[in-house]
Enzyme design. Structure first.
Site, PDB file in Angstrom:
ATOM      1  N   GLN A  72      -5.261  -1.887   9.518  1.00  9.80           N
ATOM      2  CA  GLN A  72      -5.078  -3.188   8.866  1.00  9.80           C
ATOM      3  C   GLN A  72      -5.577  -4.317   9.767  1.00  9.80           C
ATOM      4  O   GLN A  72      -5.279  -4.356  10.964  1.00  9.80           O
ATOM      5  CB  GLN A  72      -3.587  -3.372   8.528  1.00  9.80           C
ATOM      6  CG  GLN A  72      -3.275  -4.597   7.677  1.00  9.80           C
ATOM      7  CD  GLN A  72      -3.745  -4.472   6.226  1.00  9.80           C
ATOM      8  OE1 GLN A  72      -3.961  -3.378   5.713  1.00  9.80           O
ATOM      9  NE2 GLN A  72      -3.925  -5.599   5.568  1.00  9.80           N
ATOM     10  N   LYS A 106       0.839  -1.210   0.000  1.00  4.73           N
ATOM     11  CA  LYS A 106       0.000   0.000   0.000  1.00  4.73           C
ATOM     12  C   LYS A 106       0.869   1.253   0.000  1.00  4.73           C
ATOM     13  O   LYS A 106       0.567   2.229  -0.690  1.00  4.73           O
ATOM     14  CB  LYS A 106      -0.962  -0.029   1.194  1.00  4.73           C
ATOM     15  CG  LYS A 106      -2.005  -1.129   1.052  1.00  4.73           C
ATOM     16  CD  LYS A 106      -2.910  -1.317   2.261  1.00  4.73           C
ATOM     17  CE  LYS A 106      -3.833  -2.522   2.009  1.00  4.73           C
ATOM     18  NZ  LYS A 106      -4.795  -2.768   3.085  1.00  4.73           N
ATOM     19  N   ASP A 154     -11.410   2.152   3.588  1.00  6.87           N
ATOM     20  CA  ASP A 154     -11.624   0.704   3.491  1.00  6.87           C
ATOM     21  C   ASP A 154     -13.094   0.376   3.214  1.00  6.87           C
ATOM     22  O   ASP A 154     -13.416  -0.750   2.830  1.00  6.87           O
ATOM     23  CB  ASP A 154     -11.259   0.029   4.824  1.00  6.87           C
ATOM     24  CG  ASP A 154      -9.895  -0.628   4.799  1.00  6.87           C
ATOM     25  OD1 ASP A 154      -9.423  -0.974   3.697  1.00  6.87           O
ATOM     26  OD2 ASP A 154      -9.329  -0.828   5.886  1.00  6.87           O
TER      27      ASP A 154
HETATM   28  N1  L34 Z   1      -8.193  -2.958   7.065  1.00  5.44           N
HETATM   29  N2  L34 Z   1      -7.423  -5.034   6.447  1.00  5.44           N
HETATM   30  C1  L34 Z   1      -7.893  -3.847   6.101  1.00  5.44           C
HETATM   31  N3  L34 Z   1      -8.101  -3.475   4.811  1.00  5.44           N
HETATM   32  C2  L34 Z   1      -7.813  -4.342   3.808  1.00  5.44           C
HETATM   33  O1  L34 Z   1      -8.069  -4.010   2.539  1.00  5.44           O
HETATM   34  C3  L34 Z   1      -7.283  -5.588   4.141  1.00  5.44           C
HETATM   35  N4  L34 Z   1      -6.903  -6.492   3.162  1.00  5.44           N
HETATM   36  C4  L34 Z   1      -7.093  -7.921   3.407  1.00  5.44           C
HETATM   37  C5  L34 Z   1      -6.475  -8.232   4.780  1.00  5.44           C
HETATM   38  N5  L34 Z   1      -6.713  -7.192   5.779  1.00  5.44           N
HETATM   39  C6  L34 Z   1      -7.122  -5.937   5.474  1.00  5.44           C
HETATM   40  C7  L34 Z   1      -5.803  -6.318   2.388  1.00  5.44           C
HETATM   41  O2  L34 Z   1      -5.205  -5.257   2.325  1.00  5.44           O
HETATM   42  C8  L34 Z   1      -6.320  -8.531   2.260  1.00  5.44           C
HETATM   43  N6  L34 Z   1      -5.483  -7.446   1.739  1.00  5.44           N
HETATM   44  C9  L34 Z   1      -4.464  -7.616   0.774  1.00  5.44           C
HETATM   45  C10 L34 Z   1      -3.698  -6.540   0.320  1.00  5.44           C
HETATM   46  C11 L34 Z   1      -2.677  -6.726  -0.613  1.00  5.44           C
HETATM   47  C12 L34 Z   1      -2.418  -7.973  -1.089  1.00  5.44           C
HETATM   48  C13 L34 Z   1      -3.178  -9.027  -0.653  1.00  5.44           C
HETATM   49  C14 L34 Z   1      -4.184  -8.850   0.263  1.00  5.44           C
HETATM   50  C15 L34 Z   1      -1.290  -8.148  -2.048  1.00  5.44           C
HETATM   51  O3  L34 Z   1      -0.576  -7.229  -2.344  1.00  5.44           O
HETATM   52  N7  L34 Z   1      -1.066  -9.384  -2.532  1.00  5.44           N
HETATM   53  C16 L34 Z   1       0.020  -9.742  -3.422  1.00  5.44           C
HETATM   54  C17 L34 Z   1       1.047 -10.627  -2.726  1.00  5.44           C
HETATM   55  C18 L34 Z   1       1.559 -10.070  -1.479  1.00  5.44           C
HETATM   56  C19 L34 Z   1       2.629 -10.934  -0.815  1.00  5.44           C
HETATM   57  O4  L34 Z   1       3.601 -11.259  -1.485  1.00  5.44           O
HETATM   58  O5  L34 Z   1       2.474 -11.278   0.372  1.00  5.44           O
HETATM   59  C20 L34 Z   1      -0.559 -10.531  -4.605  1.00  5.44           C
HETATM   60  O6  L34 Z   1       0.058 -10.509  -5.651  1.00  5.44           O
HETATM   61  O7  L34 Z   1      -1.610 -11.151  -4.401  1.00  5.44           O
END
Ligand code: L34
Length: 290
Positions: A96, A52, A119
């Site tokens: 988060q 983010k 969010d």
């Molecule tokens: N308050 N909590 C709050 N807001 C959110 O919108 C979230 N979420 C979920 C979990 N908790 C939260 C997220 O941010 C899930 N989530 C989230 C954000 C980013 C990614 C996945 C889930 C992401 O960038 N995923 C990458 C891989 C990341 C890694 O390598 O660990 C992808 O390519 O899927």
């Protein structure tokens, strides 16, 4: 099979946001400022918040991360939220999830000013979303809508099956896709741990949205030929062959299901990056509303 490339699409949308922020800056306008509160050291949360911040930098937003120990009291966290509600420098912020067990996440969400709730988790925004009123859409469902829209995937009249009924994914995406509009106008079935005969429900689906957090739960024999597969799951499984010692897999067995799917999201690189990009759009909106 067409890969729904969340990474590439995210980059494209973030370039559009960046162009808009550049214009705002040139005109002496308000540069969007996102704040993120992270509690404890959950490695997944740290990785998501890092993404983010990286995206905020890319599009030209200001960003602030407030990191607190897992033993912070609920009261202290509520004070931080109150401070962000009052801080006129901050356009939008998130706390988060998940939070440590001694903190009630509902209490925290309720304390966030709905105008800064980028969010879209506050009941005010959730309720507005459900009624089709102006609202911040929760980031993951919003990211999925953007993906369906940009890839021109028709949802009207389609059978959508959602796995999972969480407040942040399953429940809101079900409402959004059943709503009047485009994407929308779908016939939506929500399934969960108490659903009977899931296999037969799944086999009728034109679009499957999996958000249950169980690795490789969906296999090819449960999926109709030509179905659209949106995999929200990001599960860490041990993998000694990787430097990090783990790899990420979705709720869908990608190798098995992809031969039957018309469109499918990979994990990683699918819905995850779209979630981050949707948050950028909500933050831009918050700064404009101010
Ligand atoms: N308050 N909590 C709050 N807001 C959110 O919108 C979230 N979420 C979920 C979990 N908790 C939260 C997220 O941010 C899930 N989530 C989230 C954000 C980013 C990614 C996945 C889930 C992401 O960038 N995923 C990458 C891989 C990341 C890694 O390598 O660990 C992808 O390519 O899927």
């Amino acid at each position: 099979m067409i890969l729904l490339d969340g990474r590439a699409l995210s980059k494209k949308i973030k370039e559009e946001i960046k162009a808009e922020v550049d214009t705002i800056r040139d005109n002496g306008g308000n540069i969007p400022h996102l704040a993120a509160v992270i509690v404890g050291d959950n490695p997944a949360s740290e990785s998501y918040v890092k993404n983010k911040v990286k995206s905020s930098d890319f599009v030209g937003f200001e960003s602030t991360v407030i990191k607190k120990d897992a033993n912070i009291s609920e009261e202290e966290l509520l004070e931080i939220v109150e401070g962000l509600n009052k801080n006129s420098d901050v356009d939008g912020f998130i706390v988060q999830l998940p939070l440590p067990r001694h903190i009630d996440p509902d209490k925290i969400t309720l304390s966030i000013d709905p105008k800064k709730d980028v969010d879209g988790f506050h009941p005010y925004n959730f309720g507005s979303m459900a009624q089709g009123l102006e609202a911040y859409l929760p980031a993951t469902p919003y990211g999925i809508l953007l993906m369906l829209e940009r890839y021109e995937i028709e949802t009207e009249g389609k059978e959508v099956v959602v796995l999972g009924r969480s407040n942040i994914v399953g429940s809101p995406i079900s409402i959004l896709l059943a709503r009047k509009g485009n994407p929308g106008n779908a016939t939506v079935t929500i399934t969960h741990s108490r659903t009977k005969d899931l296999d037969n429900i799944l086999r009728k689906a034109d679009i499957i949205i999996a958000a249950i957090g169980r690795n490789h739960f969906i296999k090819a024999d449960q999926v109709k030929e030509g179905a659209v597969i949106i995999d929200v799951g990001i599960n860490r499984i041990e993998d000694p062959s990787r430097k990090r010692g783990y790899r990420l897999v979705g709720d869908v067995d990608f190798d098995d299901v992809s031969s039957k799917a018309s469109y499918i999201t990979p994990v990683p690189g699918g819905v995850g990056p779209m979630t981050v990009t949707a948050l950028m759009l909500n933050t831009l909106k918050a700064s404009k509303l101010k």
